[in-house]
Design a protein around this motif. Structure first.
Motif, short mmCIF file in Angstrom:
data_model
loop_
_atom_site.label_atom_id
_atom_site.label_comp_id
_atom_site.label_asym_id
_atom_site.label_seq_id
_atom_site.Cartn_x
_atom_site.Cartn_y
_atom_site.Cartn_z
N ARG A 166 8.07 19.85 -5.52
CA ARG A 166 8.15 21.29 -5.49
C ARG A 166 6.51 22.00 -5.09
O ARG A 166 6.39 22.62 -4.43
N ILE A 167 5.53 20.96 -5.40
CA ILE A 167 4.17 21.29 -4.82
C ILE A 167 4.18 20.84 -3.54
O ILE A 167 3.65 21.79 -2.55
N VAL A 168 4.81 19.73 -2.85
CA VAL A 168 4.70 19.35 -1.62
C VAL A 168 5.66 20.58 -0.88
O VAL A 168 5.00 21.03 0.37
N GLN A 169 6.75 21.24 -1.37
CA GLN A 169 7.42 22.08 -0.76
C GLN A 169 6.48 23.43 -0.46
O GLN A 169 6.31 24.09 0.49
N GLU A 170 5.80 23.71 -1.62
CA GLU A 170 5.13 24.93 -1.83
C GLU A 170 3.85 24.99 -0.61
O GLU A 170 3.66 25.86 0.00
N ILE A 171 3.20 23.85 -0.45
CA ILE A 171 2.39 23.81 0.53
C ILE A 171 2.66 23.63 1.90
O ILE A 171 1.86 23.35 2.74
N GLY A 172 4.01 23.58 2.15
CA GLY A 172 4.63 23.17 3.36
C GLY A 172 4.53 21.88 4.20
O GLY A 172 4.50 21.89 5.24
N GLU A 173 4.44 20.81 3.09
CA GLU A 173 4.38 19.56 3.61
C GLU A 173 5.72 18.87 3.53
O GLU A 173 6.57 19.42 2.89
N GLN A 174 6.16 17.61 3.90
CA GLN A 174 7.12 16.81 3.82
C GLN A 174 6.77 15.49 3.06
O GLN A 174 5.73 14.82 3.17
N VAL A 175 7.83 14.99 2.09
CA VAL A 175 7.38 13.91 1.24
C VAL A 175 7.71 12.58 2.49
O VAL A 175 8.67 12.61 3.03
N PRO A 176 6.89 11.91 2.63
CA PRO A 176 6.89 10.67 3.47
C PRO A 176 8.09 9.72 3.15
O PRO A 176 8.16 9.45 2.02
N THR A 177 9.07 9.33 4.00
CA THR A 177 9.90 8.30 3.86
C THR A 177 9.52 6.91 3.72
O THR A 177 8.25 6.67 4.13
N GLN A 178 10.22 5.70 3.33
CA GLN A 178 9.85 4.51 3.54
C GLN A 178 9.86 4.08 4.92
O GLN A 178 8.78 3.24 5.09
N GLU A 179 10.47 4.66 5.84
CA GLU A 179 10.36 4.39 7.11
C GLU A 179 8.97 4.59 7.65
O GLU A 179 8.14 3.85 8.67
N ASP A 180 8.40 5.80 7.26
CA ASP A 180 7.00 6.03 7.52
C ASP A 180 6.06 5.07 7.06
O ASP A 180 5.10 4.71 7.79
N PHE A 181 6.05 4.60 6.05
CA PHE A 181 5.25 3.53 5.47
C PHE A 181 5.58 2.35 6.28
O PHE A 181 4.40 1.62 6.48
N ASP A 182 6.73 1.98 6.45
CA ASP A 182 7.03 0.62 7.28
C ASP A 182 6.45 0.67 8.57
O ASP A 182 6.25 -0.23 9.19
N GLU A 183 6.13 1.86 9.11
CA GLU A 183 5.66 2.11 10.61
C GLU A 183 4.10 1.75 10.64
O GLU A 183 3.58 2.04 11.76
N LEU A 184 3.41 1.45 9.37
CA LEU A 184 2.06 1.09 9.44
C LEU A 184 1.70 -0.37 9.66
O LEU A 184 2.09 -1.06 8.63
N PRO A 185 1.76 -0.54 10.77
CA PRO A 185 1.62 -2.27 11.16
C PRO A 185 0.51 -2.76 10.39
O PRO A 185 0.50 -4.12 10.23
N ASN A 186 -0.40 -2.28 10.08
CA ASN A 186 -1.53 -2.98 9.36
C ASN A 186 -1.73 -2.70 7.83
O ASN A 186 -2.65 -2.97 7.01
N ALA A 187 -0.44 -2.26 7.21
CA ALA A 187 -0.49 -1.99 5.83
C ALA A 187 -0.71 -3.20 5.16
O ALA A 187 -1.36 -3.17 4.08
N TRP A 188 -0.12 -4.35 5.26
CA TRP A 188 -0.60 -5.42 4.54
C TRP A 188 -1.93 -6.06 4.63
O TRP A 188 -2.56 -6.50 3.85
N GLY A 189 -2.73 -5.51 5.79
CA GLY A 189 -4.06 -5.86 5.95
C GLY A 189 -4.87 -5.01 5.11
O GLY A 189 -5.92 -5.47 4.58
N ILE A 190 -4.35 -3.82 5.28
CA ILE A 190 -5.28 -2.97 4.24
C ILE A 190 -5.30 -3.34 2.86
O ILE A 190 -6.21 -3.21 2.10
N ALA A 191 -4.16 -3.69 2.54
CA ALA A 191 -4.03 -4.16 0.84
C ALA A 191 -4.81 -5.37 0.59
O ALA A 191 -5.58 -5.29 -0.23
N ALA A 192 -5.11 -6.22 1.86
CA ALA A 192 -5.84 -7.35 1.59
C ALA A 192 -7.42 -7.01 1.50
O ALA A 192 -8.14 -7.70 0.72
N VAL A 193 -7.68 -5.93 2.23
CA VAL A 193 -9.14 -5.47 2.41
C VAL A 193 -9.39 -5.11 1.06
O VAL A 193 -10.38 -5.41 0.67
N GLU A 194 -8.71 -4.05 0.80
CA GLU A 194 -8.92 -3.37 -0.60
C GLU A 194 -8.92 -4.35 -1.82
O GLU A 194 -9.78 -4.28 -2.66
#
Length: 311
Positions: A166-194
């Protein structure tokens, strides 16, 4: 993957105003990362183009050396292939081409339209201006910038994912989909760095960003060699066509005079030399491929060990 600074529980208790401010901050961070990435991309393109230009000029220089030896062996006057044949061919080529519009002579893209002295001057300039180390450093900056850009985008996605719908809708945003996360090619690299930065790995573990960057650099070298090999094949085909034209002209003895036929023969020697110079560069690339493959295998094994992933 990247995480937002606030926990999911804290994000769930945000007001709309707090959520809007947090999302705005994440978007600002992402915009900065994207600007940095564009700057690094432009610099990498600039240096890559100049390094490729250097390879082209060195190949032309080598071709003229080969032509020199051939003409000397045929009894031509020593040095004539440089001071007369090559320069004359360059001048004739220049006369047939549109005027060069490059703002700086050292970046001119007309190697066959330059005299031997000018060719050597440009090679010397590029050798000192853009080294292989400069190229690698530019790519490492680009890779790090891409990691940071993906990290900033992942943090924005995580924030939006963990906010109440409801907050996401109220501020005019959209909840990201799993596809959005999957399209981050360096996601696994980011996890390793963190994980590394949180001290979860051994204290003496090599810097993960360096490991990631080095692996990608080896891939870049491999792809660059493949692309340049294709460029050389294209150049060889073009030189063969030009050589065929010269050979046809040489066979037209009733049309050309003796000195013209001699000039055609000398120009044909230069074209053959250019084909040989292309072959030499292709052989050098093939020779380096085996060593590069071994380095890539070792780097891949180290990364898999570091990340704890199984193929």
């Amino acid at each position: 993957m990247g995480n937002s600074n606030a926990t999911p529980a804290a994000q769930a208790g945000m007001t709309a105003a707090e959520a809007r401010a947090a999302v705005h901050a994440r978007r600002e961070a992402l915009a900065r990362a994207e600007r940095r990435h564009r700057e690094c991309w432009d610099e990498t393109e600039r240096i890559s183009n100049l390094r490729e230009r250097l390879c082209d000029l060195k190949r032309e220089d080598r071709a003229r050396q080969i032509a020199s030896l051939q003409l000397d062996a045929e009894g031509a006057e020593p040095g004539c292939e440089v001071s007369a044949v090559c320069d004359r061919v360059a001048e004739e080529a220049a006369a047939l081409e549109p005027p060069c519009t490059e703002p700086h002579a050292e970046q001119c893209r007309c190697p066959r339209s330059t005299t031997y002295r000018e060719l050597r001057r440009r090679i010397a300039y590029l050798k000192s201006a853009v080294t292989q180390t400069d190229l690698q450093a530019a790519f490492f900056d680009l890779y790090s910038a891409e990691l940071e850009m993906d990290k900033a985008r992942a943090e924005l996605f995580c924030l939006l994912r963990d906010l109440p719908e409801r907050i996401v809708q109220e501020i005019g945003e959209q909840v990201p989909t799993q596809e959005d996360f999957d399209e981050l090619p360096n996601a696994w690299g980011i996890a390793a760095v963190e994980n590394h930065m949180r001290g979860e790995g051994p204290a003496d573990e090599p810097d993960p960003v360096d490991q990631l960057n080095y692996r990608r650099w080896l891939v870049e070298l491999s792809q660059g060699a493949l692309d340049y090999s294709g460029h050389l094949e294209h150049e060889m085909a073009r030189h063969r066509i030009e050589l065929e034209v010269l050979e046809q002209q040489a066979a037209t003895v009733d049309f050309f005079e003796g000195d013209e036929l001699e000039q055609i023969a000398q120009a044909a020697v230069l074209q053959k030399a250019r084909i040989d110079a292309c072959r030499e560069q292709l052989d050098e690339l093939a020779s380096a491929a085996g060593a590069l493959d071994k380095r890539m295998e070792a780097s891949e094994a180290e990364l898999q060990r570091f990340l704890g992933r199984e193929e």
